[in-house]
Design a protein around this motif. Sequence first.
Motif, PDB file in Angstrom:
ATOM      1  N   SER A 511       0.841  -1.203   0.000  1.00 44.57           N
ATOM      2  CA  SER A 511       0.000   0.000   0.000  1.00 44.57           C
ATOM      3  C   SER A 511       0.871   1.245   0.000  1.00 44.57           C
ATOM      4  N   ALA A 512       0.268   2.380  -0.407  1.00 43.50           N
ATOM      5  CA  ALA A 512       0.989   3.655  -0.451  1.00 43.50           C
ATOM      6  C   ALA A 512       0.005   4.785  -0.197  1.00 43.50           C
ATOM      7  N   LYS A 513       0.472   5.814   0.505  1.00 46.47           N
ATOM      8  CA  LYS A 513      -0.355   6.984   0.770  1.00 46.47           C
ATOM      9  C   LYS A 513      -0.416   7.866  -0.471  1.00 46.47           C
ATOM     10  N   ALA A 514      -1.598   8.470  -0.680  1.00 48.87           N
ATOM     11  CA  ALA A 514      -1.797   9.309  -1.859  1.00 48.87           C
ATOM     12  C   ALA A 514      -2.644  10.525  -1.512  1.00 48.87           C
ATOM     13  N   VAL A 515      -2.523  11.578  -2.346  1.00 49.10           N
ATOM     14  CA  VAL A 515      -3.345  12.774  -2.208  1.00 49.10           C
ATOM     15  C   VAL A 515      -3.849  13.186  -3.591  1.00 49.10           C
ATOM     16  N   ALA A 516      -4.963  13.893  -3.592  1.00 47.53           N
ATOM     17  CA  ALA A 516      -5.504  14.489  -4.813  1.00 47.53           C
ATOM     18  C   ALA A 516      -5.951  15.900  -4.467  1.00 47.53           C
ATOM     19  N   PHE A 517      -5.460  16.884  -5.227  1.00 48.28           N
ATOM     20  CA  PHE A 517      -5.766  18.282  -4.940  1.00 48.28           C
ATOM     21  C   PHE A 517      -6.875  18.800  -5.850  1.00 48.28           C
ATOM     22  N   ASN A 518      -7.663  19.729  -5.303  1.00 45.76           N
ATOM     23  CA  ASN A 518      -8.722  20.423  -6.055  1.00 45.76           C
ATOM     24  C   ASN A 518      -9.657  19.421  -6.747  1.00 45.76           C
ATOM     25  N   VAL A 519     -10.205  18.522  -5.951  1.00 42.83           N
ATOM     26  CA  VAL A 519     -11.011  17.426  -6.478  1.00 42.83           C
ATOM     27  C   VAL A 519     -12.439  17.862  -6.798  1.00 42.83           C
ATOM     28  N   GLY A 520     -13.023  18.695  -5.967  1.00 42.91           N
ATOM     29  CA  GLY A 520     -14.412  19.074  -6.179  1.00 42.91           C
ATOM     30  C   GLY A 520     -15.366  18.049  -5.605  1.00 42.91           C
ATOM     31  N   SER A 521     -16.632  18.286  -5.816  1.00 41.20           N
ATOM     32  CA  SER A 521     -17.661  17.396  -5.271  1.00 41.20           C
ATOM     33  C   SER A 521     -18.728  17.171  -6.346  1.00 41.20           C
ATOM     34  N   PRO A 522     -19.230  15.951  -6.504  1.00 39.44           N
ATOM     35  CA  PRO A 522     -18.903  14.742  -5.732  1.00 39.44           C
ATOM     36  C   PRO A 522     -17.518  14.216  -6.086  1.00 39.44           C
ATOM     37  N   SER A 523     -16.972  13.438  -5.186  1.00 39.79           N
ATOM     38  CA  SER A 523     -15.630  12.921  -5.383  1.00 39.79           C
ATOM     39  C   SER A 523     -15.606  11.889  -6.507  1.00 39.79           C
ATOM     40  N   PRO A 524     -14.607  11.959  -7.405  1.00 44.33           N
ATOM     41  CA  PRO A 524     -14.490  10.943  -8.459  1.00 44.33           C
ATOM     42  C   PRO A 524     -13.905   9.637  -7.931  1.00 44.33           C
ATOM     43  N   ILE A 525     -13.430   9.651  -6.673  1.00 41.58           N
ATOM     44  CA  ILE A 525     -12.847   8.465  -6.055  1.00 41.58           C
ATOM     45  C   ILE A 525     -13.739   8.064  -4.885  1.00 41.58           C
ATOM     46  N   THR A 526     -14.071   6.801  -4.794  1.00 40.65           N
ATOM     47  CA  THR A 526     -14.937   6.329  -3.708  1.00 40.65           C
ATOM     48  C   THR A 526     -14.247   5.240  -2.901  1.00 40.65           C
ATOM     49  N   GLU A 527     -14.624   5.153  -1.648  1.00 38.97           N
ATOM     50  CA  GLU A 527     -14.051   4.159  -0.743  1.00 38.97           C
ATOM     51  C   GLU A 527     -14.282   2.747  -1.282  1.00 38.97           C
TER      52      GLU A 527
END
Length: 582
Positions: A511-527
Motif C-alpha cells: 500500500s501507499a499513501k496518496a493525495v488528490a488536490f482540487n477534487v471538487g464534489s462529488p468525489s471521483p474516487i470512492t471508498e
Amino acid sequence: MPNVHFQMPNGRPISIQRMQRALRVSETLAQVLVNRGLSTPALARRFLAAEESHEIQALTGLADVAERVLAAIGRGRRITVHGDYDVDGVCGSALLLRSLRALGGAVDWHIPRRSEGYGLRGPTVSALACRGTQMLITVDCGITAVEEVRLASHLGIETIITDHHAPRADGLLPEAVIVHPGVCGYPCPHLCGTAVAYKLAQALWACAGRDQTELERELDLVGLATVADVVPLHDENRALARAGQRAIGATTRVGLRELLLAAHLDPSRVDERAIGFGLAPRLNAVGRLHDSGPALELLITENPQRARVLAAELDRCNSARREIEQQIRIEADAQIRAAGPLPGYVLAAEGWHPGVIGIVAARLAERHCRPVVLVALHGSMGRGSARSIPTFDMLGGLRACGAHLTRYGGHRAAAGLELEREQLPGFAAAFAEHADRTLSAADLTPTERVDAVVEVGSLGIALAEELRSLAPFGHGNPPVSLMIADARVSGLQRMGGGKHLRFVVSGGGASAKAVAFNVGSPSPITEGSSITATFELQVNEWREVTEPRLLLRRLATRQALPLRSPASATSAQPLQMQLALP
C-alpha cells in the motif's frame, strides 16, 4: 466529463533491461529513461549528470560585443540597462548591472511598467537620450525593436541587443550588435534572457582578464530565471537550473535570503517547486500590480535592512495578486459557462487588472484545454494576454485576426495584444473561427504521457529519491508520470476545507499513501473502489517525518488496458479514457 488520451510507454524490454544493468538503477528509472528517448546508457548518463555547457565563443560575435562594452566603460560613457518587467528580465538586469558596475561602468537602468507595454519603446529611447544615455544594452527584449533602435542611433545612442525571444515574422533585425542564442547560432538556442546576460558577463570577464569564477555568485539569478521563464530544461538549461538551485541555497545575496524568509522556504531545500511557487511569484507580483523597481532593487541591494523592507513589500504584493487573480478567474469561468463549448475563448471585462490576466489565461487554457485570451478593458481600449495549448500556435492565431488588433506580439505559447473596444466582438468571432478551423477534436483532448507502469510495492522512499535524479523538472522535462493499474482505494478523507483528498492505494499486498488536490464534489474516487491512474511519486516531509507520497495526476475509468508487467509495457498506441479530475 472530458476525455484524456493516455500515451503508454513504448520502450523495448531489452533496452530497459540493458539500461538497468549498465546504470545499476531500478527497473522503473530505466523505463523512464528509455521512454523519454534516452535510448542508450551514454545518453542517459549525460542527462543525469546535468553538466552540459558550451564555450562562450560559440555565441557568434560575443567577443566583439565585450570589447565594445569595455571600451565604453573605459571612456566613461553612460550605459543604461533596459530590462523587462518579468522575473527573467529583472534577474538579467540585476546580473548585468552588478557585472558592469564591478568593471567600473557608469550604469543606470530602466524597466518599463506593464502599462507602458512590453519591450523597447520610442518614447523611452527619447527619454533616455535626454538624460544622457550613450550606450543602451537591452536584457530579455529588443530583438523586434527595429524602428526603436533606428531612433536610438539617430539620437546618438549605441545599442546592444541581448534577447532570446523570436525575431519579427518578416525576418528583419535591428541594426545593432545582437547577442541572441537563436540568431547567433549558439548550440543551446533556448537560453533564457538572464542566461544570455550571463554569457555577456562571462565574455566581459574574459576580455578584461578577470577570474571567471567570480561570476559564479550570479548563478542564483540564472537558475531562478531559467526555471521561472519556462524554457526547455534540457542541454545547458538543465545544467544552469541545477547549478542555480545550489547557488540559491548558498546565496550571500541579502535580498534573495530575505525573500526566502518571506516565502517560508528552507534555503537548503530549494528546488524547482520552491522557485516556481515561492520565489518567482513574489518577484513577478510587484511588476504585475505596480512597478518592477522594488524587485530589481531587492536583487542588487547590499543593505540588509532595506532588503527586509523590500522582501516584505513583494510578499504583500503577491498576496494582493492572488486575491485579484481569484476574482478574475471566477468572473472568467462564468463567461466560459455562459458561452458554452468553443474551440477557443476570448473573455473580457472592465476592471480586470492587465498585470494579472495572463496568469488567469494560463490556468484556464490548462483546465479547459483550449486557447484563451483575456482582455482588460479600459475606456475605448483593451489590453489582452493570450495563452495557448500545445497544439495551437497563439501568435499565428493573432496574426490571422490581426485586422481587429492595433498591436500584438509573442510566440506560439503566449502573446499579448491591444485592441479598440469596438473591435472586441469581431476579434472574438474571428479567433473562435480560426481555432475551429485549425484544431481537431483530438487537439482539444488533454494528453497524459505515461513514463512507466509500476506496481504499488515499488513506490517507496528509495524510488522517490532515485527519480529526483531526473530533476529539475519543468518545460521539456516534466515530472515523472507513473501508472498503477487496478489499485484498491481505502482510508478516503477530505482535507483542506473539503477541496482535497487523501487516501491509500493498495495492490499486490502493498500500500501507499496518496493525495488528490482540487477534487471538487462529488468525489471521483470512492471508498473501496478500484482505480487505474497516473501518479507523481514525491518525497513528503512533514513535522520531521519523511515518507513517500503519491500525487494523483489523471484518473481513468476501468477499461481493457493492454497492461503487462512493467518491463514489457511496449504499447505505443494512445488510449482514450475517462478523465475524472479537472
